[in-house]
Design a protein around this motif. Structure first.
Motif, mmCIF file in Angstrom:
data_model
loop_
_atom_site.group_PDB
_atom_site.id
_atom_site.type_symbol
_atom_site.label_atom_id
_atom_site.label_comp_id
_atom_site.label_asym_id
_atom_site.label_seq_id
_atom_site.Cartn_x
_atom_site.Cartn_y
_atom_site.Cartn_z
ATOM 1 N N GLU A 54 9.518 6.368 -4.468
ATOM 2 C CA GLU A 54 9.980 5.629 -5.644
ATOM 3 C C GLU A 54 9.228 4.310 -5.733
ATOM 4 N N HIS A 55 8.964 3.870 -6.969
ATOM 5 C CA HIS A 55 8.263 2.612 -7.201
ATOM 6 C C HIS A 55 9.253 1.560 -7.674
ATOM 7 N N ASP A 56 9.133 0.347 -7.125
ATOM 8 C CA ASP A 56 9.934 -0.788 -7.585
ATOM 9 C C ASP A 56 9.149 -1.524 -8.662
ATOM 10 N N ASP A 57 9.878 -2.251 -9.525
ATOM 11 C CA ASP A 57 9.215 -3.017 -10.578
ATOM 12 C C ASP A 57 8.329 -4.119 -10.014
ATOM 13 N N GLU A 58 8.636 -4.638 -8.812
ATOM 14 C CA GLU A 58 7.832 -5.712 -8.234
ATOM 15 C C GLU A 58 6.510 -5.210 -7.647
ATOM 16 N N ALA A 87 -9.069 3.217 -2.195
ATOM 17 C CA ALA A 87 -8.159 4.357 -2.369
ATOM 18 C C ALA A 87 -7.058 4.312 -1.316
ATOM 19 N N ASP A 88 -5.797 4.268 -1.786
ATOM 20 C CA ASP A 88 -4.660 4.392 -0.869
ATOM 21 C C ASP A 88 -4.417 5.860 -0.532
ATOM 22 N N TYR A 89 -4.855 6.769 -1.419
ATOM 23 C CA TYR A 89 -4.689 8.203 -1.186
ATOM 24 C C TYR A 89 -5.752 8.940 -1.981
ATOM 25 N N THR A 90 -6.327 9.979 -1.401
ATOM 26 C CA THR A 90 -7.267 10.854 -2.101
ATOM 27 C C THR A 90 -6.840 12.293 -1.861
ATOM 28 N N HIS A 99 0.853 -1.179 0.000
ATOM 29 C CA HIS A 99 0.000 0.000 0.000
ATOM 30 C C HIS A 99 0.892 1.233 0.000
ATOM 31 N N VAL A 100 0.461 2.258 -0.692
ATOM 32 C CA VAL A 100 1.208 3.507 -0.722
ATOM 33 C C VAL A 100 0.905 4.280 0.556
ATOM 34 N N ASP A 101 1.932 4.713 1.242
ATOM 35 C CA ASP A 101 1.776 5.501 2.465
ATOM 36 C C ASP A 101 2.172 6.941 2.154
ATOM 37 N N HIS A 157 3.589 12.918 -8.645
ATOM 38 C CA HIS A 157 4.672 12.356 -7.840
ATOM 39 C C HIS A 157 4.215 12.350 -6.383
ATOM 40 N N LEU A 158 4.054 11.161 -5.817
ATOM 41 C CA LEU A 158 3.608 11.021 -4.437
ATOM 42 C C LEU A 158 4.760 11.306 -3.483
ATOM 43 N N LEU A 159 4.428 11.879 -2.330
ATOM 44 C CA LEU A 159 5.433 12.274 -1.329
ATOM 45 C C LEU A 159 5.280 11.451 -0.057
ATOM 46 N N ASP A 160 6.411 11.092 0.541
ATOM 47 C CA ASP A 160 6.391 10.382 1.815
ATOM 48 C C ASP A 160 6.277 11.368 2.976
ATOM 49 N N HIS A 161 6.369 10.881 4.205
ATOM 50 C CA HIS A 161 6.186 11.736 5.383
ATOM 51 C C HIS A 161 7.279 12.793 5.544
#
Length: 158
Positions: free
Chosen positions: A79-83, A146-149, A28-30, A69-73
């Motif tokens: 960054e996204h990994d291929d897996e 939704a992981d993010y809205t 999940h994207v945080d 581009h999503l931002l962390d805390h």
């Protein structure tokens, strides 16, 4: 009141129902925010519930490609990994007579070394349909939720 057997069954049911490892991915994207870029220029930034840049303006009839581009805390790009599983963007537009928004498809690019590099860039096409100002939101969807809205994003069409 519950007797001991009923309490044990209830706790067992809750424990089993909360274990989603057999039906859904653990990824999940945080995200704590995001930036929108047009031609590598930040035109919108939302971080920890605050809008810090809001310069999204386009002309009537113009179509622009917007990257997300999503931002962390810490405010750094995630960054996204291929897996990792691909996410998709869904949109809700307040006034569809002023803008249209269409998510870009993930692409697989064949490169010179014979490998396919799957594109994990998130983006969309924004088209100005009529003069005015409206808002839209996007949701980053994964496994049916939704992981993010986003907060409402203001767009001015001139």
């Amino acid at each position: 009141m519950f007797n001991l057997k009923q309490l044990f069954l209830f706790i067992s049911f809750v424990a089993v129902s909360c274990d989603s490892s057999t039906t859904q991915s653990e990824y999940h994207v945080d995200a704590e925010g995001f930036v929108l870029e047009v031609d590598e220029t930040v035109v919108y930034r939302e971080f920890e519930g605050e809008i810090t840049v809001n310069e999204l303006t386009i002309a009537v009839g113009a179509m622009i490609e917007v990257s997300v581009h999503l931002l962390d805390h810490d405010g750094n790009e995630i960054e996204h990994d291929d897996e990792e599983e691909a996410e998709e963007l869904t949109f809700s537009i307040v006034d569809t007579s002023i803008i249209s928004v269409e998510a870009e498809e993930h692409e697989e690019d064949g490169n010179d070394d014979g490998h396919n590099d799957e594109g994990h860039e998130l983006g969309f096409e924004l088209t100005g349909l009529a003069e005015g100002t409206t808002t839209f939101t996007f949701s980053l969807m994964h496994d049916g939720h939704a992981d993010y809205t986003s907060l409402p994003i203001s767009v001015t069409i001139e």
